[in-house]
Design a protein around this motif. Sequence first.
Motif, PDB file in Angstrom:
ATOM      1  N   UNK A  44       0.819  -1.209   0.000  1.00  0.00           N
ATOM      2  CA  UNK A  44       0.000   0.000   0.000  1.00  0.00           C
ATOM      3  C   UNK A  44       0.850   1.255   0.000  1.00  0.00           C
ATOM      4  N   UNK A  45       1.973   1.231   0.746  1.00  0.00           N
ATOM      5  CA  UNK A  45       2.866   2.394   0.783  1.00  0.00           C
ATOM      6  C   UNK A  45       3.489   2.648  -0.584  1.00  0.00           C
ATOM      7  N   UNK A  46       3.884   1.570  -1.282  1.00  0.00           N
ATOM      8  CA  UNK A  46       4.458   1.717  -2.623  1.00  0.00           C
ATOM      9  C   UNK A  46       3.421   2.287  -3.587  1.00  0.00           C
ATOM     10  N   UNK A  47       2.203   1.785  -3.471  1.00  0.00           N
ATOM     11  CA  UNK A  47       1.127   2.261  -4.336  1.00  0.00           C
ATOM     12  C   UNK A  47       0.870   3.760  -4.118  1.00  0.00           C
ATOM     13  N   UNK A  48       0.824   4.158  -2.831  1.00  0.00           N
ATOM     14  CA  UNK A  48       0.574   5.572  -2.531  1.00  0.00           C
ATOM     15  C   UNK A  48       1.728   6.455  -2.984  1.00  0.00           C
ATOM     16  N   UNK A  49       2.947   5.915  -2.886  1.00  0.00           N
ATOM     17  CA  UNK A  49       4.102   6.681  -3.347  1.00  0.00           C
ATOM     18  C   UNK A  49       4.016   6.915  -4.853  1.00  0.00           C
ATOM     19  N   UNK A  50       3.633   5.867  -5.580  1.00  0.00           N
ATOM     20  CA  UNK A  50       3.491   5.992  -7.032  1.00  0.00           C
ATOM     21  C   UNK A  50       2.406   7.005  -7.395  1.00  0.00           C
ATOM     22  N   UNK A  51       1.413   7.147  -6.534  1.00  0.00           N
ATOM     23  CA  UNK A  51       0.343   8.110  -6.775  1.00  0.00           C
ATOM     24  C   UNK A  51       0.712   9.510  -6.301  1.00  0.00           C
ATOM     25  N   UNK A  52       1.896   9.627  -5.667  1.00  0.00           N
ATOM     26  CA  UNK A  52       2.315  10.925  -5.181  1.00  0.00           C
ATOM     27  C   UNK A  52       1.736  11.297  -3.829  1.00  0.00           C
ATOM     28  N   UNK A  53       1.104  10.331  -3.138  1.00  0.00           N
ATOM     29  CA  UNK A  53       0.497  10.583  -1.832  1.00  0.00           C
ATOM     30  C   UNK A  53       1.532  10.324  -0.725  1.00  0.00           C
ATOM     31  N   UNK A  54       2.565  11.163  -0.679  1.00  0.00           N
ATOM     32  CA  UNK A  54       3.670  10.923   0.248  1.00  0.00           C
ATOM     33  C   UNK A  54       3.253  11.079   1.717  1.00  0.00           C
ATOM     34  N   UNK A  55       2.282  11.948   1.996  1.00  0.00           N
ATOM     35  CA  UNK A  55       1.822  12.138   3.369  1.00  0.00           C
ATOM     36  C   UNK A  55       1.211  10.884   3.953  1.00  0.00           C
ATOM     37  N   UNK A  56       0.557  10.071   3.112  1.00  0.00           N
ATOM     38  CA  UNK A  56      -0.015   8.807   3.564  1.00  0.00           C
ATOM     39  C   UNK A  56       0.981   7.662   3.444  1.00  0.00           C
ATOM     40  N   UNK A  57       1.839   7.723   2.425  1.00  0.00           N
ATOM     41  CA  UNK A  57       2.771   6.629   2.173  1.00  0.00           C
ATOM     42  C   UNK A  57       3.820   6.502   3.277  1.00  0.00           C
ATOM     43  N   UNK A  58       4.289   7.642   3.802  1.00  0.00           N
ATOM     44  CA  UNK A  58       5.373   7.604   4.787  1.00  0.00           C
ATOM     45  C   UNK A  58       4.975   6.885   6.072  1.00  0.00           C
ATOM     46  N   UNK A  59       3.870   7.266   6.737  1.00  0.00           N
ATOM     47  CA  UNK A  59       3.514   6.536   7.964  1.00  0.00           C
ATOM     48  C   UNK A  59       3.137   5.085   7.709  1.00  0.00           C
ATOM     49  N   UNK A  60       2.495   4.821   6.552  1.00  0.00           N
ATOM     50  CA  UNK A  60       2.132   3.447   6.237  1.00  0.00           C
ATOM     51  C   UNK A  60       3.383   2.607   5.993  1.00  0.00           C
ATOM     52  N   UNK A  61       4.372   3.191   5.310  1.00  0.00           N
ATOM     53  CA  UNK A  61       5.625   2.470   5.088  1.00  0.00           C
ATOM     54  C   UNK A  61       6.369   2.212   6.380  1.00  0.00           C
TER      55      UNK A  61
END
Length: 232
Positions: A44-61
């Motif tokens: 999910x973190x990789x997917x959000x990163x690819x979408x440019x959603x870094x604010x969500x990707x960082x805590x999830x990662x």
Amino acid sequence: MAPLLLGIAVLLVLIWAMYGFARIDVKVLAPVLRKAGGYAALAGAVFLTARGQFGLALPLGFAALTMLGWLPGTASLGKRTNKSAGQISRVRSAFLEMELDHDTGAMRGRILAGRMEGVTLDALDVPAMVSLLPEIDEESRALLMAYLDRRDPAWRENADAGAAAGPAHVDRGKMTEEEAYQVLGVKPGASAADIGRAHRALMKKLHPDQGGSTYLAARVNEAKDLLLRRHR
């Protein structure tokens, strides 16, 4: 937006399923499900990163790496923070067998010999137990007095001087490894860290400075010293 919502929904379903299945047999499934949840969160973190959603990707990662134990100091986080439940310490003499519950500090005992053989201490009143003190050996006497101190701290005030006086010295003989494991309530082959944790937990409940028993505290210290010698 739709793919993002779909990805989050799938992730939530996976996490919900993980916790649901874990309830079936936590000891067996929890490590597997923890890792599966970690990989799902990482995806999910990789997917959000690819979408440019870094604010969500960082805590999830970060959560994913923690669950997988890929961050320094997190691989054994669950082992350090989850207290082992249901540990019981056992001390046995010629006359008594005593148990101490690590979680609650409750003490239970059973008479092994004599005119009250098989009777539990919980079934006896304090005067009946005090009447046994002159009849039993010194080690059993010290053990029974430790139980009395825990059950009724004021029992000595009403006891005869002879019965209430503790033995000056208790000759217990050499403790075996099997006895030491039972005293600390750990399994044979326990690590030095497990032995240390069990010793600290017991001393908080048994140390004389905390209103505990000198006799039982000495037994716990003896068990710890014996078992730790195996790890040197």
